[in-house]
Design a protein around this motif. Sequence first.
Motif, mmCIF file in Angstrom:
data_model
loop_
_atom_site.group_PDB
_atom_site.id
_atom_site.type_symbol
_atom_site.label_atom_id
_atom_site.label_comp_id
_atom_site.label_asym_id
_atom_site.label_seq_id
_atom_site.Cartn_x
_atom_site.Cartn_y
_atom_site.Cartn_z
ATOM 1 N N TYR A 8 152.866 -21.403 11.142
ATOM 2 C CA TYR A 8 152.555 -20.168 10.497
ATOM 3 C C TYR A 8 151.366 -20.354 9.809
ATOM 4 O O TYR A 8 150.347 -21.446 9.857
ATOM 5 C CB TYR A 8 153.436 -20.536 8.844
ATOM 6 N N ALA A 9 150.198 -19.521 9.356
ATOM 7 C CA ALA A 9 148.911 -19.002 9.237
ATOM 8 C C ALA A 9 148.958 -17.822 7.852
ATOM 9 O O ALA A 9 149.056 -16.263 7.636
ATOM 10 C CB ALA A 9 148.420 -19.024 10.039
ATOM 11 N N PRO A 10 148.640 -17.782 7.013
ATOM 12 C CA PRO A 10 148.976 -16.537 6.050
ATOM 13 C C PRO A 10 147.525 -16.421 5.924
ATOM 14 O O PRO A 10 146.173 -16.320 7.244
ATOM 15 C CB PRO A 10 148.539 -17.716 3.943
ATOM 16 N N TYR A 11 147.285 -14.624 5.679
ATOM 17 C CA TYR A 11 146.408 -14.136 6.310
ATOM 18 C C TYR A 11 146.481 -12.976 4.888
ATOM 19 O O TYR A 11 146.845 -12.745 3.720
ATOM 20 C CB TYR A 11 146.463 -12.994 7.058
ATOM 21 N N SER A 12 144.952 -12.502 4.977
ATOM 22 C CA SER A 12 144.526 -12.152 3.808
ATOM 23 C C SER A 12 143.402 -10.741 4.645
ATOM 24 O O SER A 12 143.460 -10.437 5.750
ATOM 25 C CB SER A 12 143.805 -13.071 2.855
ATOM 26 N N PHE A 13 142.847 -9.773 3.657
ATOM 27 C CA PHE A 13 141.561 -9.311 4.059
ATOM 28 C C PHE A 13 140.401 -8.999 2.913
ATOM 29 O O PHE A 13 140.525 -9.331 2.931
ATOM 30 C CB PHE A 13 142.521 -7.907 3.588
ATOM 31 N N ASP A 14 139.465 -9.052 4.437
ATOM 32 C CA ASP A 14 137.777 -8.544 4.421
ATOM 33 C C ASP A 14 138.097 -7.975 3.628
ATOM 34 O O ASP A 14 138.848 -7.117 3.183
ATOM 35 C CB ASP A 14 137.387 -9.112 5.128
ATOM 36 N N GLU A 15 136.438 -7.495 3.020
ATOM 37 C CA GLU A 15 136.329 -6.351 2.549
ATOM 38 C C GLU A 15 136.019 -4.978 3.044
ATOM 39 O O GLU A 15 135.936 -4.544 2.338
ATOM 40 C CB GLU A 15 134.493 -6.457 1.974
ATOM 41 N N LEU A 16 136.119 -4.921 4.137
ATOM 42 C CA LEU A 16 136.250 -4.531 5.389
ATOM 43 C C LEU A 16 138.157 -3.883 5.508
ATOM 44 O O LEU A 16 137.679 -2.942 6.522
ATOM 45 C CB LEU A 16 135.199 -4.409 7.234
#
Length: 273
Positions: free
Chosen positions: A15-23
Amino acid sequence: MAENKVTFGLKNCYYAPYSFDELGNIVYETPKHIPGAVELSNEPRGDLIEFYADNQVYYSAPNNQGYESTLTIAKIPDHFMINVLGEEKDESDGTITEVANAKTKPFALMFEFDGDIRATRHVMFNCTANRPNVSSSTKTDSVEPNTNELSLVASPIEMNDKLVVKTKTTETTPQSVYNMWFDSVYNTTPVAVTGVTLEPASISLAVGEYQQMAVTLEPINASNKDVTYTTSDDTVATVTSGGLVEAIAVGTATITVTTADGGFTDTATVTVA
């Protein structure tokens, strides 16, 4: 290449959690292994849309809303409970606490089904997990290990101007992509090679000695990492498909590496004394 006739088994769950960058781009963390995979079932979400007129089906269309999944595993790792389900670990005594209002994280789920030709590797890009079932039973005259069930929802997510649910390998997937599948989450848009560096740039060897060459591709997340090696004079020095140079006779030769993507090259000089 021949296709798999059958698939079977389940292994290599990550599994690989994700988030969002400033773009607003998705940034996945490094995949983490979930050992002890027993079974994975994926039930499609979204019924076929049907519109009736003139006493018949006037219009129909698919409605892909991803999957409802159940992952049965020997034991859910503590790092999954912390990283995804938001449980809190007390570093002072090692306890882990389930917090009722914890914020869960979405993640990619990666896994592998074996086949008669080659295992098929999958990634579902946007998963959310519910709290797992917790149960056990007393020992009797035989002992059967417990399993845990993790309920997941794999939803479509926008990536590179497409709504995607999952991606899988095939028998024609390049070996470089296949080998790196669990190192990072697959990007649905191939990342092109922009350059290559061959090191060391110059080598001095005695007859019969060997030197392993090292290649660095730019960018480091390039999709196709396949390269080929050639020598300008195989009577002086030879090179294997893996970049191992062997000194054959006194003289000078040039080793060249060429990328499969874009045909970028770099060279190294071999001097045999």
